[in-house]
Design a protein around this motif. Structure first.
Motif, PDB file in Angstrom:
ATOM      1  N   SER A 810       0.844  -1.188   0.000  1.00  0.00           N
ATOM      2  CA  SER A 810       0.000   0.000   0.000  1.00  0.00           C
ATOM      3  C   SER A 810       0.880   1.238   0.000  1.00  0.00           C
ATOM      4  N   ASP A 811       0.309   2.391  -0.384  1.00  0.00           N
ATOM      5  CA  ASP A 811       1.041   3.658  -0.334  1.00  0.00           C
ATOM      6  C   ASP A 811       1.585   3.890   1.058  1.00  0.00           C
ATOM      7  N   ASP A 812       0.771   3.551   1.986  1.00  0.00           N
ATOM      8  CA  ASP A 812       1.130   3.776   3.375  1.00  0.00           C
ATOM      9  C   ASP A 812       2.389   2.996   3.749  1.00  0.00           C
ATOM     10  N   GLU A 813       2.407   1.727   3.361  1.00  0.00           N
ATOM     11  CA  GLU A 813       3.563   0.867   3.645  1.00  0.00           C
ATOM     12  C   GLU A 813       4.832   1.427   3.005  1.00  0.00           C
ATOM     13  N   VAL A 814       4.670   1.857   1.725  1.00  0.00           N
ATOM     14  CA  VAL A 814       5.831   2.372   0.992  1.00  0.00           C
ATOM     15  C   VAL A 814       6.338   3.638   1.665  1.00  0.00           C
ATOM     16  N   ASN A 815       5.439   4.503   2.048  1.00  0.00           N
ATOM     17  CA  ASN A 815       5.859   5.755   2.696  1.00  0.00           C
ATOM     18  C   ASN A 815       6.546   5.510   4.022  1.00  0.00           C
ATOM     19  N   ARG A 816       6.027   4.548   4.737  1.00  0.00           N
ATOM     20  CA  ARG A 816       6.637   4.249   6.037  1.00  0.00           C
ATOM     21  C   ARG A 816       8.055   3.729   5.824  1.00  0.00           C
ATOM     22  N   MET A 817       8.202   2.889   4.791  1.00  0.00           N
ATOM     23  CA  MET A 817       9.527   2.342   4.488  1.00  0.00           C
ATOM     24  C   MET A 817      10.486   3.467   4.106  1.00  0.00           C
ATOM     25  N   ARG A 818       9.990   4.406   3.264  1.00  0.00           N
ATOM     26  CA  ARG A 818      10.830   5.510   2.836  1.00  0.00           C
ATOM     27  C   ARG A 818      11.313   6.304   4.063  1.00  0.00           C
ATOM     28  N   ASP A 819      10.411   6.578   4.974  1.00  0.00           N
ATOM     29  CA  ASP A 819      10.794   7.344   6.164  1.00  0.00           C
ATOM     30  C   ASP A 819      11.839   6.591   6.965  1.00  0.00           C
ATOM     31  N   ARG A 820      11.644   5.266   7.047  1.00  0.00           N
ATOM     32  CA  ARG A 820      12.572   4.465   7.840  1.00  0.00           C
ATOM     33  C   ARG A 820      13.976   4.480   7.214  1.00  0.00           C
ATOM     34  N   LEU A 821      13.993   4.346   5.901  1.00  0.00           N
ATOM     35  CA  LEU A 821      15.278   4.341   5.201  1.00  0.00           C
ATOM     36  C   LEU A 821      16.005   5.660   5.418  1.00  0.00           C
ATOM     37  N   CYS A 822      15.258   6.763   5.293  1.00  0.00           N
ATOM     38  CA  CYS A 822      15.875   8.069   5.436  1.00  0.00           C
ATOM     39  C   CYS A 822      16.382   8.271   6.854  1.00  0.00           C
ATOM     40  N   ALA A 823      15.586   7.842   7.792  1.00  0.00           N
ATOM     41  CA  ALA A 823      15.966   8.037   9.186  1.00  0.00           C
ATOM     42  C   ALA A 823      17.241   7.266   9.510  1.00  0.00           C
ATOM     43  N   SER A 824      17.296   6.021   9.078  1.00  0.00           N
ATOM     44  CA  SER A 824      18.476   5.209   9.367  1.00  0.00           C
ATOM     45  C   SER A 824      19.712   5.795   8.710  1.00  0.00           C
ATOM     46  N   ALA A 825      19.554   6.221   7.433  1.00  0.00           N
ATOM     47  CA  ALA A 825      20.687   6.784   6.709  1.00  0.00           C
ATOM     48  C   ALA A 825      21.211   8.008   7.436  1.00  0.00           C
ATOM     49  N   GLN A 826      20.285   8.823   7.899  1.00  0.00           N
ATOM     50  CA  GLN A 826      20.668  10.025   8.621  1.00  0.00           C
ATOM     51  C   GLN A 826      21.360   9.672   9.927  1.00  0.00           C
ATOM     52  N   GLU A 827      20.747   8.773  10.621  1.00  0.00           N
ATOM     53  CA  GLU A 827      21.200   8.414  11.957  1.00  0.00           C
ATOM     54  C   GLU A 827      22.557   7.701  11.930  1.00  0.00           C
ATOM     55  N   GLN A 828      22.694   6.739  11.032  1.00  0.00           N
ATOM     56  CA  GLN A 828      23.886   5.886  11.075  1.00  0.00           C
ATOM     57  C   GLN A 828      25.043   6.409  10.234  1.00  0.00           C
ATOM     58  N   LEU A 829      24.716   7.121   9.140  1.00  0.00           N
ATOM     59  CA  LEU A 829      25.817   7.547   8.260  1.00  0.00           C
ATOM     60  C   LEU A 829      25.818   9.052   8.023  1.00  0.00           C
ATOM     61  N   GLY A 830      24.901   9.742   8.644  1.00  0.00           N
ATOM     62  CA  GLY A 830      24.840  11.191   8.460  1.00  0.00           C
ATOM     63  C   GLY A 830      24.406  11.587   7.064  1.00  0.00           C
ATOM     64  N   ALA A 831      23.716  10.688   6.389  1.00  0.00           N
ATOM     65  CA  ALA A 831      23.271  10.977   5.030  1.00  0.00           C
ATOM     66  C   ALA A 831      21.917  11.663   5.077  1.00  0.00           C
ATOM     67  N   SER A 832      21.852  12.859   4.480  1.00  0.00           N
ATOM     68  CA  SER A 832      20.558  13.530   4.459  1.00  0.00           C
ATOM     69  C   SER A 832      20.004  13.477   3.046  1.00  0.00           C
ATOM     70  N   LEU A 833      18.694  13.667   2.932  1.00  0.00           N
ATOM     71  CA  LEU A 833      18.090  13.705   1.609  1.00  0.00           C
ATOM     72  C   LEU A 833      18.454  15.016   0.941  1.00  0.00           C
TER      73      LEU A 833
END
Lengths: 835, 344
Positions: A810-833
């Motif tokens: 669902s759109d909802d699932e995909v969006n949640r995944m996107r947020d999770r990916l971004c958050a982890s990237a930011q948190e663990q590697l300092g990667a921002s969008l």
């Protein structure tokens, strides 16, 4: 060895056509490397008598010679040789002749003087090596006689034979003739044997011989000859020697050489007047002792490589005079002090049996190989010395060097009586080894003519099992034969190798290649698909090559390199390949890709004795746009196509050293990491195992090896180096059995800004891990560096394709995944969008 | 409404259709003349209100006109599509021979290719492929092969020694035969194996010699192996590798590690046996050596000599490459000249 057909015919009656003899020699294993017919090319060459020699005006090198030839006709020839006089008989090549060396003879003018033919040297006629002057003929020959007839060359042939090292007996006309007689089942006649002159040799003369070191010399004989008339040998003797490839010198030496070629026993003449007495001593050389040999060089004996003799080093053997001074190196070369000259009148002729190994070692150490040393090395007939001296005496009488009432005193010393070797053989076993049906009688028939004395023990005839047993006494001239297999070879030789029936034998096993062997083929194909050519570079390099490639540590040195450029074992494939690239660049081939699969060496290896050997694949990408990136892409392809599990590149300057400091020891010393561009290199990993390195050859290294591009600048070279042992043992990905989802997938594109220090692969791995089961694929599709991202960072675009096995996302699932990916990237590697 | 009016209209429409120059115009005409709001549709609609006779007559004409127009439109449409496709194909024309700097394809080294072919042939005959180190001890390279120190046969090999251990105790292998010793040592019989690899001899490079070269050797050790088996195996290999018309012949020779020993020759591959310069007019080319494994070699490895025997054979790969491709100077194999590689 060159063997003259007419000489062989003195021992055996051979077929008319020399080709039949050549075929027999081949079948006997005395392989004919070439068969020469000296009469070919001597058409239109005649005997001529020199009647006048005139100066030519204005010429000081050539003269005008008038000769008479057929039917007393006279002819005028211009000649540049000076070794003849009026009245001499010479060889005249008439216009139209084509000599054995291909020279066309034509009438022509030189210095205004007409020359109607050419007077020839032995060399020009293919009759010897002497090119220093004309061939002057001996005896009473009628001018106009064809040269072939004058020299009895009609039907003559010279076989150049390759004598195997185990057949010392075949280094003689006699030995070759014996084999031929056995092959053709005809008699062998020994010329000059049993003649009355043999009786003149007697012991108890006043000649002294002694052997101080019995292990070095088993037989020493010396024959004293007085009133010797030294002079040129007769034509037939000179001709024989020339055809056999030896240069005639004068009768005494020629006869000694003749007998060596005929019977295989070298002899050495000493000028008796130059010795303190008629005697010879064989003894070990005293360490450091010196002797000037016949070639005029001073030889130091009993030492190794200029060092004093080391304890336990093998002895060398010399011949000394009765006062103990060395006058010859036993079996190798005589001394200059007692050399025969044309004024010699009395001679001591030595015939001996020296220890083959001692002669071989000395001749190798001194770099002195002679016709004599080759024969001593391989092992002479220990019973052949007396026969040789008798033959020499007979021939010297024949050539009028000594009178036929010559008293030849001979002294003999033997330290070992010859005892024939006996070999018990079974005809049954020989038949089974060869795969033929053969009985004891046939074996005895075959061996007899070769000089083997056979008999079947009668007392054992009653036992059925022993009927096949034959006792074989090996003749003294066959030191190579000592076991049943040797006898089997003799039987097979005379049976005929080609007559042994060919059978096939198939193993029950299944033939196949090992994993490594298949792997190599795969890697070669992979490299070839990338446009790379396989190189083969030397296993030996120079220490300088290693230094230039920044490979440190101890070298494995070659003790006796051919050239300094190849004096140590390679510890990496890099120097060899860079040398190959440089070589190509020097031939205007600048853009190319090379690879090599080869071994590199390290010491110590596993067993502490031998160096370690490891097989490596190295790929050098030096195409027009190649760099570290091409190498990294190739590495990824290689990892993918070999199903490597957890493949990774550990990039960054610290690369190898950071791994080093960890628990894993560097598994190889020669890896080319240090030669790579410090900010463009990475370690190839499978999990935490190092497989190799990838990157770009440091431009300074490329320059040091002369790898340049078309403009003369150092070439960027993508480099991949991978150990096959490491690759073999790295874990592989198993095929996944799960069925791909039936539901539609969804793509998520994420553009990150990431600091330069963080490898892109780290972000990729993180995203994959976060996406977990939903990840169908991930792809880095864009890299951006420029003003739209902060300095020290770059933009990385990833596309993740997501899917669930059991439902449509669902759109909802995909969006949640996107947020999770971004958050982890930011948190663990300092990667921002990227905004 | 008279049929003649209809026919006149049809004529006008056909004329317009035939003049249409593109698909859009044609579809405009189609709807104008035959579409829902067309005059033809109007007539068709009005038919129901007509008296039966007139309806019948007019209906027939109407039907004919409609199908005439529809057919004309379809034909024209096909024509226009075909010419449109023609135009597009013309624009998309490519000359497939205009290849600017084709991608390089790379090549295996000739020696590697030859070795792989040889391995395949022997694997097909049931052999396995064994390997061993390139650096060897005196034992494996010489002594175990019945070449003790100071043996005259050592003169057959110019050896590169390493400065390791005692002088002349560690060397670069001069042949692949040490692998035979290592195989025999493992003690697993029977053995049917070939052993390819790089070897080294201290030969100054020339057209026929390289200090580093490749050999392949074969070893068969089994119960009751005969000289006849050896000759047959070599012949079988020769035919499989070179072609069924190629023969092999043996003649006596000497190797310290075999007895009886032989040299084997094969039909000259250049002249097919007719005789040429390469084979010195003999029709044969020397390929390699072979023989029954010397009892001492077997004994060193602890093989029971009463029941087991074996044969070995070997030859040089570079020479084979020379024979196959007529490479006149084998130094070209180590020069790594890309121009040669591209042609090879």
């Amino acid at each position: 060895m060159k063997v003259v057909l007419s000489w062989l015919r003195e021992f055996v009656s051979l077929p008319k056509d020399p080709k039949q003899t050549a075929e027999a020699l081949d079948a006997l294993g005395l392989v004919v490397e070439s068969l020469r017919r000296p009469e070919l090319g001597l058409n239109d060459v005649e005997v001529a008598r020199v009647v006048r020699i005139d100066r030519i005006e204005g010429a000081d090198r050539i003269r005008q010679v008038t000769v008479i030839h057929a039917n007393g006709a006279s002819r005028q020839v211009v000649c540049g040789a000076w070794n003849f006089k009026e009245g001499d008989l010479v060889a005249l090549a008439l216009p139209g002749a084509i000599l054995p060396n291909g020279m066309h003879i034509e009438a022509r003018k030189m210095r205004g003087v007409r020359s109607e033919g050419m007077l020839c040297s032995a060399h020009e006629l293919g009759l010897g090596s002497d090119a220093s002057g004309l061939l002057v003929l001996e005896g009473s020959l009628e001018p106009g006689t064809p040269l072939v007839e004058a020299l009895s060359l009609s039907g003559e042939a010279v076989f150049d034979l390759e004598i195997p090292p185990n057949r010392p007996d075949a280094l003689s006309v006699l030995g070759v003739a014996r084999d031929l007689a056995a092959w053709f089942s005809i008699d062998l006649a020994l010329p000059g044997e049993g003649g009355p002159r043999l009786a003149r040799i007697h012991e108890g003369s006043d000649v002294l011989v002694s052997i101080e070191d019995p292990e070095l010399c088993h037989v020493l004989m010396a024959m004293e000859l007085r009133g010797v008339l030294v002079g040129p040998s007769p034509g037939w003797l000179q001709s024989r020697l020339s055809l056999a490839g030896m240069r005639p010198i004068f009768n005494l030496v020629d006869v000694s050489n003749y007998v060596m070629l005929e019977l295989g026993q070298p002899t050495h003449p000493y000028d008796l007047a130059k010795l303190p007495g008629a005697g010879l001593v064989a003894r070990a050389a005293r360490p450091g002792e010196e002797l000037v040999t016949l070639d005029g060089r001073t030889r130091r004996l009993g030492v190794r490589d200029g060092l004093d003799r080391l304890e336990g080093d093998p002895k060398e053997c010399v011949i000394a005079d009765i006062e103990g001074l060395p006058i010859g190196i036993a079996g190798v070369m005589g001394g200059a002090s007692s050399e025969i000259s044309e004024s010699t009148t009395s001679v001591l002729m030595e015939a001996a049996w020296f220890d083959p190994i001692t002669v071989a070692r000395t001749s190798k150490r001194l770099g002195l190989r002679s016709e004599a040393s080759v024969r001593f090395e391989r092992g002479l007939d220990p019973c052949g010395q007396e026969r040789a001296l008798a033959r020499i005496l007979a021939l010297l009488v024949d050539v009028h060097a000594v009178t036929d009432d010559q008293e030849a005193g001979v002294a003999v010393r033997r330290t070992q009586e010859f005892q024939p070797t006996h070999v018990k053989v079974s005809s049954d076993r020989i038949g089974r080894l060869l795969g033929i049906e053969i009985g004891p009688t046939r074996i005895r028939e075959l061996l007899g003519p070769l000089g083997f004395v056979t008999h079947q023990p009668e007392e054992s005839g009653h036992h059925s099992g022993d009927q096949e047993v034959i006792d074989v006494a090996v003749p003294s001239f066959r030191p190579d034969v000592s076991i049943e297999a040797d006898i089997a070879e003799e039987v097979a030789r005379l049976w005929g190798y080609e007559r042994i029936e060919r059978t096939t034998r198939r193993p029950t096993q299944v033939g196949k290649l090992t994993t490594r062997q298949k792997q190599r083929r795969f890697l070669r194909d992979l490299c070839v698909c990338a446009g790379a050519y396989e190189a083969w570079t030397p296993s030996m390099l120079s220490p300088e090559d290693h230094r230039r490639a920044r490979i440190e540590g101890p070298e494995i040195e070659v003790a006796n390199p051919l050239v300094a450029e190849e004096s140590v074992l390679r510890r990496s494939l890099l120097p060899g390949i860079l040398r190959a690239l440089a070589q190509n660049a020097s031939r205007r081939s600048w853009d190319l890709r090379l690879f090599e699969l080869g071994r590199v060496f390290s010491f110590p290896g596993n067993d502490g004795i031998l160096p370690g050997e490891a097989e490596w694949l190295a790929v050098a990408l030096a195409g027009e746009k190649d760099d570290a990136g091409s190498a990294a892409r190739f590495a990824t392809t290689l990892a993918e196509s070999t199903y490597l599990k957890d493949f990774d590149l550990l990039s960054g300057e610290s690369g190898l050293s950071s791994k080093d400091s960890g628990a894993q020891e560097r598994p190889w010393p020669g890896i080319s990491f240090e030669a790579l561009h410090p900010t463009r290199r990475a370690v190839l990993l499978s999990g935490d195992r190092i497989l190799g390195v990838v990157g770009e050859v440091d431009l300074e290294v490329a320059e040091a090896f002369g790898v340049l591009d078309a403009k003369g600048h150092p070439r960027r070279i993508g480099w991949l180096e991978i150990g096959l042992d490491e690759l073999d043992s790295a874990p592989r990905r198993e095929p996944e059995g799960s069925v791909p989802s039936r539901f539609p997938s969804r793509d998520v594109d994420l553009a990150f800004v990431l600091a330069e220090q963080v490898p892109a692969s780290a972000l990729g791995k993180l995203l994959s891990k976060e996406a977990g089961d939903l990840l169908e694929s991930i792809q880095l599709f864009d890299v951006y560096r420029g003003p739209r991202v902060p300095e020290g960072t770059r933009g990385l675009g990833f596309r993740l394709r997501l899917n669930a096995a059991d439902h449509t996302l669902s759109d909802d699932e995909v969006n949640r995944m996107r947020d999770r990916l971004c958050a982890s990237a930011q948190e663990q590697l300092g990667a921002s969008l990227r905004s | 409404m008279e049929p003649s009016e209809l026919l006149a209209l049809a004529e006008e429409a056909l004329e317009a259709i035939s003049r249409a120059s593109d698909p859009e115009e044609l579809s405009g005409l189609a709807s104008r003349y035959t579409g829902k709001g067309s005059w033809l549709a109007g007539v068709s609609h009005s038919l129901g209100r007509m008296d039966p006779d007139k309806r019948k007559a007019l209906g027939a004409v109407l039907h004919r006109v409609r199908s005439q127009l529809e057919e004309a439109i379809a034909t024209k449409k096909a024509q226009l599509e075909a010419s449109e496709r023609e135009r597009r194909l013309g624009m998309e024309r490519m000359d497939l021979t205009e290849i600017i700097s084709p991608k390089e394809r790379g090549r295996w080294h000739l020696v590697a290719r030859t070795l792989a072919d040889l391995e395949d042939t022997f694997v097909g005959m049931g052999f396995v492929v064994a390997e061993g180190p390139e650096i060897e001890t005196d034992w494996y390279n010489f002594e175990a092969l019945n070449i003790p120190p100071d043996h005259p046969a050592r003169g057959m090999f110019d050896t590169f020694y390493l400065k390791l251990g005692k002088p002349e105790s560690v060397m670069m292998r001069t042949h692949t035969s040490p692998v035979q010793v290592r195989l025999l040592e493992q003690g697993r019989l029977p053995i049917y194996a070939v052993m390819p690899g790089q070897c080294y001899r201290r030969d100054t490079p020339d057209a026929r010699h390289l200090p580093a070269f490749h050999q392949i050797e074969g070893l068969v050790v089994d119960e009751g192996v005969t000289f006849g088996d050896m000759a047959g195996t070599i012949e079988e290999f020769t035919r499989a590798f070179f072609g069924s018309e190629v023969r092999a012949r043996l003649r006596p020779s000497y190797f310290p590690f075999t007895e009886p020993s032989a040299e084997f020759e094969v039909t000259c591959t250049i002249c097919s046996g007719a005789g040429c310069r390469t084979c010195s007019n003999t029709g044969w080319m020397e390929l390699g050596g072979c023989g029954m494994v010397h009892p001492k070699v077997l004994a060193h490895a602890g093989v029971d000599l009463e029941s087991v025997s074996g044969f070995a054979f070997g030859f040089g790969i570079e020479r084979l490459a020379f024979m196959r491709w007529g490479i006149a100077d084998i130094r070209v194999l180590v020069e790594n000249d890309i121009r040669f590689a591209r042609r090879s």
